[in-house]
Design a protein around this motif. Structure first.
Motif, PDB file in Angstrom:
ATOM      1  N   GLY A  18       0.907  -1.130   0.100  1.00  0.00           N
ATOM      2  CA  GLY A  18       0.001   0.026   0.045  1.00  0.00           C
ATOM      3  C   GLY A  18       0.962   1.224   0.119  1.00  0.00           C
ATOM      4  N   VAL A  19       2.047   1.387   0.792  1.00  0.00           N
ATOM      5  CA  VAL A  19       2.731   2.552   0.744  1.00  0.00           C
ATOM      6  C   VAL A  19       3.426   2.609  -0.510  1.00  0.00           C
ATOM      7  CG1 VAL A  19       4.849   3.417   1.883  1.00  0.00           C
ATOM      8  CG2 VAL A  19       2.994   2.415   3.321  1.00  0.00           C
ATOM      9  N   VAL A  20       4.011   1.606  -0.952  1.00  0.00           N
ATOM     10  CA  VAL A  20       4.830   1.622  -2.280  1.00  0.00           C
ATOM     11  C   VAL A  20       3.605   1.986  -3.440  1.00  0.00           C
ATOM     12  CG1 VAL A  20       6.051   0.421  -4.132  1.00  0.00           C
ATOM     13  CG2 VAL A  20       6.510   0.025  -1.663  1.00  0.00           C
ATOM     14  N   ARG A  21       2.771   1.529  -3.383  1.00  0.00           N
ATOM     15  CA  ARG A  21       1.593   2.048  -4.516  1.00  0.00           C
ATOM     16  C   ARG A  21       1.233   3.588  -4.319  1.00  0.00           C
ATOM     17  NH1 ARG A  21      -2.091  -3.330  -5.122  1.00  0.00           N
ATOM     18  NH2 ARG A  21      -0.469  -4.440  -6.239  1.00  0.00           N
ATOM     19  N   THR A  22       1.195   3.834  -3.126  1.00  0.00           N
ATOM     20  CA  THR A  22       0.767   5.372  -2.690  1.00  0.00           C
ATOM     21  C   THR A  22       1.671   6.333  -3.314  1.00  0.00           C
ATOM     22  OG1 THR A  22      -0.582   4.650  -1.018  1.00  0.00           O
ATOM     23  CG2 THR A  22       0.292   6.812  -1.014  1.00  0.00           C
ATOM     24  N   ILE A  23       3.039   5.959  -2.911  1.00  0.00           N
ATOM     25  CA  ILE A  23       4.138   6.937  -3.348  1.00  0.00           C
ATOM     26  C   ILE A  23       4.420   6.728  -4.855  1.00  0.00           C
ATOM     27  CG2 ILE A  23       6.662   7.204  -3.320  1.00  0.00           C
ATOM     28  CD1 ILE A  23       6.421   6.193  -0.180  1.00  0.00           C
ATOM     29  N   GLU A  24       4.485   5.724  -5.379  1.00  0.00           N
ATOM     30  CA  GLU A  24       4.640   5.482  -6.943  1.00  0.00           C
ATOM     31  C   GLU A  24       3.445   6.267  -7.747  1.00  0.00           C
ATOM     32  OE1 GLU A  24       4.682   1.179  -7.530  1.00  0.00           O
ATOM     33  OE2 GLU A  24       7.052   1.351  -7.400  1.00  0.00           O
ATOM     34  N   GLY A  25       2.548   6.498  -6.952  1.00  0.00           N
ATOM     35  CA  GLY A  25       1.224   6.954  -7.479  1.00  0.00           C
ATOM     36  C   GLY A  25       1.140   8.706  -7.771  1.00  0.00           C
ATOM     37  N   ASN A  26       2.384   9.182  -6.864  1.00  0.00           N
ATOM     38  CA  ASN A  26       2.653  10.578  -6.669  1.00  0.00           C
ATOM     39  C   ASN A  26       4.071  10.938  -6.881  1.00  0.00           C
ATOM     40  OD1 ASN A  26      -0.011  11.586  -5.408  1.00  0.00           O
ATOM     41  ND2 ASN A  26       0.505   9.700  -4.492  1.00  0.00           N
ATOM     42  N   PRO A  27       4.489  11.123  -8.321  1.00  0.00           N
ATOM     43  CA  PRO A  27       6.023  11.152  -8.694  1.00  0.00           C
ATOM     44  C   PRO A  27       6.405  12.764  -8.233  1.00  0.00           C
ATOM     45  CG  PRO A  27       4.121  11.289 -10.670  1.00  0.00           C
ATOM     46  CD  PRO A  27       3.440  11.024  -9.264  1.00  0.00           C
ATOM     47  N   PRO A  28       7.675  12.859  -8.094  1.00  0.00           N
ATOM     48  CA  PRO A  28       8.134  13.944  -7.500  1.00  0.00           C
ATOM     49  C   PRO A  28       8.304  15.090  -8.685  1.00  0.00           C
ATOM     50  CG  PRO A  28       9.947  12.592  -7.600  1.00  0.00           C
ATOM     51  CD  PRO A  28       8.743  11.856  -8.086  1.00  0.00           C
ATOM     52  N   ASN A  29       8.835  16.198  -7.880  1.00  0.00           N
ATOM     53  CA  ASN A  29       9.220  17.227  -8.842  1.00  0.00           C
ATOM     54  C   ASN A  29      10.593  16.744  -9.451  1.00  0.00           C
ATOM     55  OD1 ASN A  29      10.548  19.538 -10.051  1.00  0.00           O
ATOM     56  ND2 ASN A  29       8.988  20.826  -8.665  1.00  0.00           N
ATOM     57  N   PRO A  30      10.988  16.979 -10.874  1.00  0.00           N
ATOM     58  CA  PRO A  30      12.005  16.409 -11.176  1.00  0.00           C
ATOM     59  C   PRO A  30      13.284  16.873 -10.725  1.00  0.00           C
ATOM     60  CG  PRO A  30      10.670  16.574 -13.037  1.00  0.00           C
ATOM     61  CD  PRO A  30      10.088  17.170 -11.917  1.00  0.00           C
ATOM     62  N   ALA A  31      13.147  18.196 -10.262  1.00  0.00           N
ATOM     63  CA  ALA A  31      14.198  18.746  -9.388  1.00  0.00           C
ATOM     64  C   ALA A  31      14.667  18.307  -8.407  1.00  0.00           C
ATOM     65  CB  ALA A  31      13.903  20.267  -9.174  1.00  0.00           C
ATOM     66  N   GLN A  32      14.116  17.537  -7.779  1.00  0.00           N
ATOM     67  CA  GLN A  32      14.208  16.887  -6.297  1.00  0.00           C
ATOM     68  C   GLN A  32      14.852  15.720  -6.619  1.00  0.00           C
ATOM     69  OE1 GLN A  32      13.384  18.204  -3.645  1.00  0.00           O
ATOM     70  NE2 GLN A  32      12.107  19.746  -4.358  1.00  0.00           N
ATOM     71  N   SER A  33      15.083  15.014  -7.533  1.00  0.00           N
ATOM     72  CA  SER A  33      15.705  13.632  -7.827  1.00  0.00           C
ATOM     73  C   SER A  33      17.225  13.695  -7.569  1.00  0.00           C
ATOM     74  CB  SER A  33      15.764  13.448  -9.317  1.00  0.00           C
ATOM     75  OG  SER A  33      14.500  13.357  -9.650  1.00  0.00           O
ATOM     76  N   SER A  34      17.973  14.534  -7.753  1.00  0.00           N
ATOM     77  CA  SER A  34      19.546  14.588  -7.564  1.00  0.00           C
ATOM     78  C   SER A  34      19.534  14.492  -6.079  1.00  0.00           C
ATOM     79  CB  SER A  34      20.279  15.783  -7.997  1.00  0.00           C
ATOM     80  OG  SER A  34      19.849  17.117  -7.520  1.00  0.00           O
ATOM     81  N   ALA A  35      19.030  15.405  -5.255  1.00  0.00           N
ATOM     82  CA  ALA A  35      19.223  15.282  -3.420  1.00  0.00           C
ATOM     83  C   ALA A  35      18.590  13.524  -3.122  1.00  0.00           C
ATOM     84  CB  ALA A  35      18.108  16.201  -2.843  1.00  0.00           C
ATOM     85  N   SER A  36      17.522  13.237  -3.728  1.00  0.00           N
ATOM     86  CA  SER A  36      17.356  11.906  -3.277  1.00  0.00           C
ATOM     87  C   SER A  36      18.374  10.757  -3.493  1.00  0.00           C
ATOM     88  CB  SER A  36      15.945  11.466  -4.111  1.00  0.00           C
ATOM     89  OG  SER A  36      15.688  10.060  -3.705  1.00  0.00           O
ATOM     90  N   SER A  37      19.036  10.930  -4.731  1.00  0.00           N
ATOM     91  CA  SER A  37      19.929   9.845  -4.998  1.00  0.00           C
ATOM     92  C   SER A  37      21.069   9.647  -4.013  1.00  0.00           C
ATOM     93  CB  SER A  37      20.293  10.095  -6.319  1.00  0.00           C
ATOM     94  OG  SER A  37      21.050  11.259  -6.598  1.00  0.00           O
TER      95      SER A  37
END
Length: 419
Positions: free
Chosen positions: A383-402
């Protein structure tokens, strides 16, 4: 039914429940939900546990209230049980966690007064949360909960959580004015923030060295939530003062402030009190909760299922661009996102039948009952994974996440269970 007659202190979801059993809740339409919040770490032994239902029903037919002007058998029995489990010596019973923390702050004030300190200071942590009374708000952090309530009472020093050197720097500046340290072993409201391993022990050593009271707010972490009765037991120490509530009553209002040594002797008749605190019903429920946890082996289950839930979430979300970090201890887990996602709790409930909580805007907080099994762990993960996957982030945030994903892969202390 309209909520117009209620003060606007909450923004509840358009969701109301008719009944609960174990780890499940059912709404007014009969739809079933897996409860991964447990009333915010309250229903540790699950909803409508048959032993609790029986104890409440029987006690309601016997005696609800006499006041603390008389001895209360269940109060004494629960106090004895709590002191045996914790290593502390005496208990004062309240009706809530905020009241328990107010009791602890009064102990700190009396402690300073007996040491002839005119302006005693209590050291607290940045990003802490200890309640919503004026006193506990003073000890808490975060502009949202404090807005409009200044000037708040009390004298507090705020230092960074997890930084033992900050305590020593404060001592160098304020010296004998400091009388106590009040802190959560894991900061819950600020997003399940774990201290580095050894931090609690270092705080205990510092308190011993300087004559401070070590006061732990275990309102959210206590009663088995982290896999031990109390979170301080992971580091083999004992505080001078500890506060409890939430899971102790499994939904029946009760709080407790425990103390040992000099702190246990500070109150005298008339120096503190409560009309409803420690009533027969609440104390019998608390005693029954502790019995259930022991008899069903729920401490071990919280540790085992917590490790499974944490590792499964870390594995499934390792490549999610909108997840900064997954961290936790026992069945207290936080999933920090790279940015806030609006209505995440509603989406999880509506689309996946899963109840979650989002704290500080962008951390999913999971606090399921200690009774969950492997199948329910997988249901939460899905349920958590599907909830998060259904709400993609702003692309500008991706580098900090990695960057943070590599830190999780290195098993930093904040990304894996402690103890």
């Amino acid at each position: 039914m309209t909520a117009a007659c209620l003060m606007s202190t909450y923004q509840p979801l358009a969701l109301s429940f008719a009944k609960g059993l174990g780890t499940r809740l059912w709404d007014q339409a009969g739809r079933e939900y897996l409860d991964a919040v447990a009333g915010v770490a309250v229903t540790n032994v699950g909803h409508s546990h048959p032993r609790l239902v029986s104890a409440i029903s029987e006690q309601a037919g016997l005696l609800l209230h006499t006041s603390n002007l008389y001895s209360i058998d269940w109060q004494q029995r629960l106090a004895q049980k709590l002191t045996q489990l914790s290593g502390l010596e005496r208990v004062f019973f309240n009706n809530s966690g905020a009241e328990a923390n107010e009791t602890a702050l009064k102990l700190a004030r009396i402690y300073g007064w007996q040491k002839d300190i005119e302006q005693p200071l209590v050291m607290v942590m940045e990003n802490a949360f200890h309640g919503r009374t004026l006193g506990t708000l003073s000890a808490s952090d975060g502009p949202a909960v404090r807005l409009g309530f200044n000037k708040l009472p009390g004298d507090f020093l705020k230092v960074p959580f997890g930084d033992i050197a900050a305590l020593e720097r404060a001592h160098q500046v304020y010296g004998e004015r400091i009388v106590a340290v009040l802190m959560e072993p894991i900061q819950g409201e600020s997003g399940v923030q774990l201290a580095p391993p050894g931090y609690l022990k270092a705080v205990r050593d510092g308190c011993n060295r300087h004559g401070w009271l070590m006061m732990l707010d275990e309102i959210q972490t206590g009663i088995g939530r982290t896999g031990h009765w109390f979170a301080f037991q992971h580091e083999g120490i004992v505080p001078d003062v500890m506060t409890l509530a939430k899971g102790l009553g499994n939904g029946v209002p009760i709080g407790a402030c425990l103390a040992r040594g000099r702190a246990a002797q500070l109150f005298t008749p008339g120096s503190h009190g409560s009309t409803f605190g420690g009533n027969p019903l609440a104390c019998r429920v608390g005693y029954t909760v502790l019995d259930i946890i022991e008899e069903q082996g729920l401490l071990f289950n919280a540790q085992r299922q917590g490790e499974r839930l944490l590792s499964r979430l870390q594995a499934e979300l390792a490549d999610a661009d909108n997840v900064r970090e997954v961290r936790g201890q026992g069945l207290m887990i936080g999933i920090e996102l790279t940015q806030p996602i609006r209505d995440l709790s509603l989406i999880a409930a509506r689309d996946h039948g899963l109840l979650i909580n989002v704290t500080r805007g962008q951390t999913i907080r999971l606090l399921p009952p200690l009774t969950i099994d492997e199948r329910e762990v997988e249901m939460i993960v899905r349920g958590v994974v599907r909830t998060i996957e259904g709400n993609p982030p702003n692309p500008a945030q991706s580098s900090a996440s990695s960057v943070c994903h590599s830190r999780c892969a290195d098993k930093s202390p904040r990304a894996v269970p402690v103890g």
